[in-house]
Every structure is written in structure tokens, then in C-alpha cells.
Design an enzyme around this catalytic site. Structure first.
Site, short mmCIF file in Angstrom:
data_model
loop_
_atom_site.label_atom_id
_atom_site.label_comp_id
_atom_site.label_asym_id
_atom_site.label_seq_id
_atom_site.Cartn_x
_atom_site.Cartn_y
_atom_site.Cartn_z
CB SER A 1 -0.88 -0.01 1.25
OG SER A 1 -1.41 1.26 1.48
CE1 TYR B 1 -4.07 -1.88 5.55
CE2 TYR B 1 -3.07 0.21 4.92
CZ TYR B 1 -3.66 -0.98 4.57
OH TYR B 1 -3.84 -1.29 3.24
CD GLU C 1 -2.38 5.22 4.49
OE1 GLU C 1 -2.01 5.40 5.67
OE2 GLU C 1 -2.90 6.12 3.81
P1 NAP Z 1 -11.47 -4.51 1.65
O1 NAP Z 1 -12.59 -4.17 0.72
O2 NAP Z 1 -11.46 -3.97 3.02
O3 NAP Z 1 -11.41 -6.12 1.72
C1 NAP Z 1 -10.62 -6.77 2.67
C2 NAP Z 1 -10.82 -8.26 2.53
O4 NAP Z 1 -9.99 -8.92 3.51
C3 NAP Z 1 -12.26 -8.73 2.80
O5 NAP Z 1 -12.56 -9.78 1.91
C4 NAP Z 1 -12.16 -9.26 4.23
O6 NAP Z 1 -13.10 -10.26 4.51
C5 NAP Z 1 -10.76 -9.88 4.18
N1 NAP Z 1 -10.23 -10.13 5.52
C6 NAP Z 1 -10.22 -9.29 6.58
N2 NAP Z 1 -9.67 -9.90 7.65
C7 NAP Z 1 -9.34 -11.15 7.25
C8 NAP Z 1 -8.78 -12.26 7.90
N3 NAP Z 1 -8.45 -12.24 9.19
N4 NAP Z 1 -8.58 -13.41 7.18
C9 NAP Z 1 -8.94 -13.45 5.88
N5 NAP Z 1 -9.49 -12.43 5.20
C10 NAP Z 1 -9.70 -11.29 5.88
O7 NAP Z 1 -10.07 -4.13 1.00
P2 NAP Z 1 -9.71 -3.77 -0.53
O8 NAP Z 1 -9.92 -2.32 -0.72
O9 NAP Z 1 -10.35 -4.75 -1.43
O10 NAP Z 1 -8.14 -3.99 -0.53
C11 NAP Z 1 -7.56 -5.26 -0.85
C12 NAP Z 1 -6.14 -5.31 -0.32
O11 NAP Z 1 -5.37 -4.28 -0.89
C13 NAP Z 1 -6.03 -5.13 1.18
O12 NAP Z 1 -4.94 -5.91 1.63
C14 NAP Z 1 -5.69 -3.66 1.34
O13 NAP Z 1 -5.01 -3.45 2.55
C15 NAP Z 1 -4.82 -3.46 0.12
N6 NAP Z 1 -4.80 -2.11 -0.44
C16 NAP Z 1 -5.96 -1.48 -0.76
C17 NAP Z 1 -5.93 -0.23 -1.36
C18 NAP Z 1 -7.18 0.49 -1.74
O14 NAP Z 1 -7.11 1.70 -1.99
N7 NAP Z 1 -8.31 -0.19 -1.85
C19 NAP Z 1 -4.68 0.36 -1.65
C20 NAP Z 1 -3.51 -0.33 -1.34
C21 NAP Z 1 -3.57 -1.58 -0.75
P3 NAP Z 1 -14.57 -9.91 5.14
O15 NAP Z 1 -15.42 -9.55 3.96
O16 NAP Z 1 -14.94 -11.19 5.78
O17 NAP Z 1 -14.37 -8.77 6.08
O1 G4F Z 2 -10.54 6.69 2.41
P1 G4F Z 2 -9.58 6.64 3.54
O2 G4F Z 2 -10.06 6.03 4.80
O3 G4F Z 2 -8.31 5.90 2.95
P2 G4F Z 2 -6.78 5.78 3.42
O4 G4F Z 2 -6.61 6.08 4.84
O5 G4F Z 2 -5.97 6.57 2.45
O6 G4F Z 2 -6.52 4.22 3.22
C1 G4F Z 2 -6.97 3.53 2.05
O7 G4F Z 2 -5.99 3.62 1.05
C2 G4F Z 2 -4.75 2.98 1.37
C3 G4F Z 2 -3.81 3.21 0.18
O8 G4F Z 2 -3.15 4.44 0.34
C4 G4F Z 2 -5.00 1.52 1.62
F1 G4F Z 2 -3.84 0.88 1.88
C5 G4F Z 2 -5.96 1.35 2.78
O9 G4F Z 2 -6.25 -0.03 2.97
C6 G4F Z 2 -7.26 2.09 2.45
O10 G4F Z 2 -7.88 1.44 1.38
O11 G4F Z 2 -9.06 8.10 3.89
C7 G4F Z 2 -8.49 8.95 2.90
C8 G4F Z 2 -8.23 10.33 3.50
C9 G4F Z 2 -7.48 10.30 4.84
O12 G4F Z 2 -6.48 11.27 4.83
C10 G4F Z 2 -8.52 10.64 5.87
O13 G4F Z 2 -8.02 11.31 7.02
O14 G4F Z 2 -9.48 10.93 3.79
C11 G4F Z 2 -9.41 11.56 5.06
N1 G4F Z 2 -10.77 11.68 5.60
C12 G4F Z 2 -11.39 12.85 5.90
N2 G4F Z 2 -12.59 12.62 6.42
C13 G4F Z 2 -11.59 10.66 5.92
C14 G4F Z 2 -12.74 11.26 6.44
N3 G4F Z 2 -11.45 9.33 5.82
C15 G4F Z 2 -12.49 8.55 6.22
N4 G4F Z 2 -12.38 7.21 6.09
N5 G4F Z 2 -13.64 9.09 6.76
C16 G4F Z 2 -13.80 10.45 6.88
O15 G4F Z 2 -14.83 10.91 7.36
#
Ligand code: NAP
Ligand code: G4F
Length: 338
Positions: A133, A156, A135
Site C-alpha cells: 500500500s 496498518y 500508506e
Molecule cells: P477490503 O474491501 O477492506 O477487503 C478486505 C478483505 O480482507 C475482505 O474480503 C475481508 O473479509 C478480508 N479479511 C479481513 N480480515 C481477514 C482475515 N483475518 N482473514 C482473511 N481475510 C480477511 O479491501 P480492498 O480495498 O479490497 O483492498 C484489498 C487489499 O489491498 C487489502 O490488503 C488492502 O489493505 C490493500 N490495499 C488497498 C488499497 C485500496 O485503496 N483499496 C490500496 C492499497 C492496498 P470480510 O469480507 O470477511 O471482512
Molecule cells: O478513504 P480513507 O479512509 O483511505 P486511506 O486512509 O488513504 O486508506 C486507504 O488507502 C490505502 C492506500 O493508500 C489503503 F492501503 C488502505 O487499505 C485504504 O484502502 O481516507 C483517505 C483520507 C485520509 O487522509 C482521511 O483522514 O481521507 C481523510 N478523511 C477525511 N474525512 C476521511 C474522512 N477518511 C475517512 N475514512 N472518513 C472520513 O470521514
């Protein structure tokens, strides 16, 4: 048949990746699911309900990243050619409330899965993808690329750094075909409702339909490099189709603030966000990541990957989908009243 095993298949990315793989007739997709008291498979139900050929190639298995024996068992049963580790407690704010659990699933979970993959690799070729990520860059100044040092700012992000380096170490120590994809934020209509993009598009749509009056938010100045999840799973797959395992940054190369997101989403519904948005420190983080902006040059040149949907297109897609949901909710409320 190529067999893929996906952890996190019920999540946003898992569902798009499963769809992508199943659209290729030579893939069998195995997903890892957790037991929960009520079913949470809305994002993949449509795959199980598709034509017979898709159904036959789509299988779910109970296991948990916190349970090494369950991972070994599934690995042994499925014997995948490709393993995609997408499972995680993926909410940054929540990781401050549940640091130990987050680290167990995100960091040690990746290690458990890597090790189960290494055991399998003794008897057959197998490729591994780790969902790293942006992050991990935390407070490192933008633009962030493969040479930028990590400075994680949450439990995280620290856990993701650990999993990233374990992935590299398994590649170097054991010759495992292991890739780490450092993906910047990617969103979609399937994004979880507590992430900022979805919170905004769903909130704006519900306000438009008279279902909610205000939207309570945290830091509006944070900036993110937001892309479309459907584009990003293509990059994951491409990484495992290369001759050599490697690491890549996947990003759009554009950054926008949460405030810009609000402006765009609300104005597309002819609303002014300033009339509806309130601040609550509950939605801020003890340490924030202020600016993310990715340099995806290597993904573009080596993988031939580029995003198809830009920020404006992404917000529009999410608004349209959430407006439809809000309309259905309003309709259901209207007609369910005695
Ligand atoms: P998400 O929608 O939150 O999905 C997370 C998945 O992980 C869900 O299927 C959840 O299952 C499963 N999970 C949670 N805890 C688990 C456990 N203990 N054992 C097995 N499975 C578990 O996340 P996403 O946005 O699809 O992201 C996919 C991956 O990419 C994650 O690793 C995230 O950290 C990473 N990532 C995401 C972003 C982004 O912007 N979306 C960016 C960079 C990296 P349940 O449905 O049962 O909760
Ligand atoms: O949507 P966010 O919660 O995403 P964040 O923290 O960037 O993390 C997501 O992206 C990561 C990749 O860079 C993944 F690894 C991670 O698993 C996840 O998918 O927040 C984005 C930004 C933050 O700066 C937060 O402080 O939005 C700001 N924010 C402002 N108001 C908020 C809010 N975020 C959330 N969730 N809720 C608010 O009300």
C-alpha cells in the site's frame, strides 16, 4: 486450467480480481472466506449466480489469515498456480483502535500465507502477489515511487511495510516468484462505505434523495492519488504474468484533496457541499498521511499498464451508482410504511 487462490475475495479488490480471472476461460478461482454471523458476500454473489461454466470454476473455502493451519489446508487442497494476498483489516483509522489485531492479520497473515506458499513451491511452480500500500510512504514527500523510503504513519501501514519486506525476502531467500504491488488508493461503487470516497458519494446521494441531512467528516485537506479498482486489479494480474518477479507502484499520477472530492461529488448533484458537511475530530487520525501522489513509470513501461478511468470519471461512476441505491432506499421506505 490455471488455479488462482484469492484471500480477501469478499472485499472490493477481491471481487474485481475474481471477475477478471473468471472472464478468462482457463482460470479456476478459489476464494478464501471467513465465517461471519451474517453473510457478507454481496460483492461476489453475482459470480456464483452466473452461467454454469463460471459457477463450476468458482469455489470458496473457509480459512482465516490469523489461522496458519487453515491456510496450509486450503493451499494443500487447491494447489494454486497463483496466490493473491488481498485479505486485510484494511481501514487505517480502525488500525489505531485495533493495532494488535491489524498487525496479526496484515503482517503475520502475509507471513503465514507466504510460508504456506513456500511449502507448496517445493512440489510445483507457484506465484505470489502481495497487496502492498501507498500508506507505507506515510510522511515521505511526493511524488512517491519505488526509490522513496517508507515512513509509515499507522499500525496498518507499519504492518504493510513488514509484509512488503517479507515478500521480498521470500523471493530473495527461497527464490519464490513473489511480487509486491504498491497500490495507491483505488475506489469503485464496491468500495466499503467507511472509506472517504464512498462515504462522500453515498452521503451526497442520500442527501439529494432526502434520506440524510448532513455529512460528518474529518480532515478535508488530505490529498490522495485516487484510481479505479477495476483498473488496478489488471496490474496485479499483469505482475504475475511476467517472466521475473518484481515490485511495482500502481497509481494515476494525479492527486486531489478530500475537499475537491466533496466539491465534485456534491456539485454533480447540483448541491453545495458547504451546506451539508460538518467536522468531527472522531474522523481524524492520531498521525495523518497528508499527500499521496504515485510514480507508476515502471508499471507503465514494463507491464504496459495504464489507468482507463480518471478522478472525474471515477467520482461520476460512484455518484451514479449511489444515486441509484439511494433512490431504491427512498422507494422502499415510501412503500414499506403502514
Ligand atoms: P477490503 O474491501 O477492506 O477487503 C478486505 C478483505 O480482507 C475482505 O474480503 C475481508 O473479509 C478480508 N479479511 C479481513 N480480515 C481477514 C482475515 N483475518 N482473514 C482473511 N481475510 C480477511 O479491501 P480492498 O480495498 O479490497 O483492498 C484489498 C487489499 O489491498 C487489502 O490488503 C488492502 O489493505 C490493500 N490495499 C488497498 C488499497 C485500496 O485503496 N483499496 C490500496 C492499497 C492496498 P470480510 O469480507 O470477511 O471482512
Ligand atoms: O478513504 P480513507 O479512509 O483511505 P486511506 O486512509 O488513504 O486508506 C486507504 O488507502 C490505502 C492506500 O493508500 C489503503 F492501503 C488502505 O487499505 C485504504 O484502502 O481516507 C483517505 C483520507 C485520509 O487522509 C482521511 O483522514 O481521507 C481523510 N478523511 C477525511 N474525512 C476521511 C474522512 N477518511 C475517512 N475514512 N472518513 C472520513 O470521514
Amino acid at each position: 486450467m490455471r488455479r488462482a487462490l484469492i484471500t480477501g475475495i469478499t472485499g472490493q479488490d477481491g471481487s474485481y480480481l475474481a471477475e477478471l480471472l473468471l472472464s478468462q476461460p482457463d482460470y479456476e478461482v478459489h476464494g478464501l472466506v471467513r465465517r461471519s454471523s451474517s453473510l457478507n458476500r454481496q460483492r461476489i454473489d453475482h459470480l456464483a449466480a452466473r452461467d454454469a461454466s463460471t459457477r463450476e470454476r468458482f469455489h470458496l473455502h473457509y480459512a482465516d489469515l490469523a489461522d496458519a493451519s487453515s491456510l496450509s489446508m486450503v493451499m494443500h487442497q487447491v494447489r494454486p498456480d497463483e496466490v493473491y494476498n488481498l485479505g486485510a483489516q484494511s481501514h487505517v483509522r480502525v488500525s489505531f483502535d485495533q493495532p494488535e489485531y491489524t498487525v496479526d492479520v496484515v503482517a503475520l497473515g502475509a507471513l503465514r500465507l507466504l510460508d504456506a506458499t513456500r511449502q507448496l513451491a517445493r512440489t510445483q511452480p507457484v506465484k505470489f502477489y502481495q497487496a502492498s500500500s501507498s500508506e507505507m510512504y506515510g510522511s515521505a514527500p511526493p511524488p512517491q515511487g519505488l526509490d522513496t523510503p517508507f515512513h509509515p504513519r499507522s499500525p496498518y501501514a507499519c504492518a504493510k511495510v513488514y509484509a512488503h519486506w517479507q515478500t521480498i525476502n521470500y523471493r530473495e531467500a527461497y527464490g519464490l516468484f513473489a511480487c509486491s504491488g504498491i497500490l495507491f488508493n483505488h475506489e469503485s461503487p464496491r468500495r466499503g462505505e467507511s472509506f472517504v470516497t464512498r462515504k462522500v458519494t453515498l452521503g451526497a446521494a442520500r442527501i439529494k434523495e432526502g434520506l440524510q441531512k448532513k455529512l460528518v467528516m474529518g480532515n478535508l485537506d488530505a490529498r490522495r492519488d485516487w484510481g479505479f479498482a477495476g483498473d488496478y486489479v489488471q496490474a496485479m494480474w499483469l505482475m504475475l504474468q511476467q517472466d521475473r518477479p518484481d515490485d511495482y507502484v500502481v497509481a494515476t499520477g494525479e492527486t486531489h484533496s478530500v475537499r475537491e472530492l466533496l466539491e465534485l461529488a456534491f456539485s454533480s448533484l447540483e448541491l453545495d457541499y458547504r451546506d451539508f458537511v460538518e467536522f468531527d475530530p472522531r474522523y481524524t487520525r492520531p498521525s495523518e498521511v497528508e499527500v499521496l501522489l504515485g510514480d507508476a513509470t515502471k508499471a507503465r513501461t514494463v507491464l504496459g499498464w495504464k489507468p482507463q478511468i480518471d478522478f472525474r470519471g471515477l467520482v461520476q461512476m460512484m455518484i451514479e451508482s449511489d444515486l441509484e441505491l439511494a433512490r431504491r432506499e427512498r422507494f422502499a421506505r415510501t412503500y414499506s410504511r403502514p
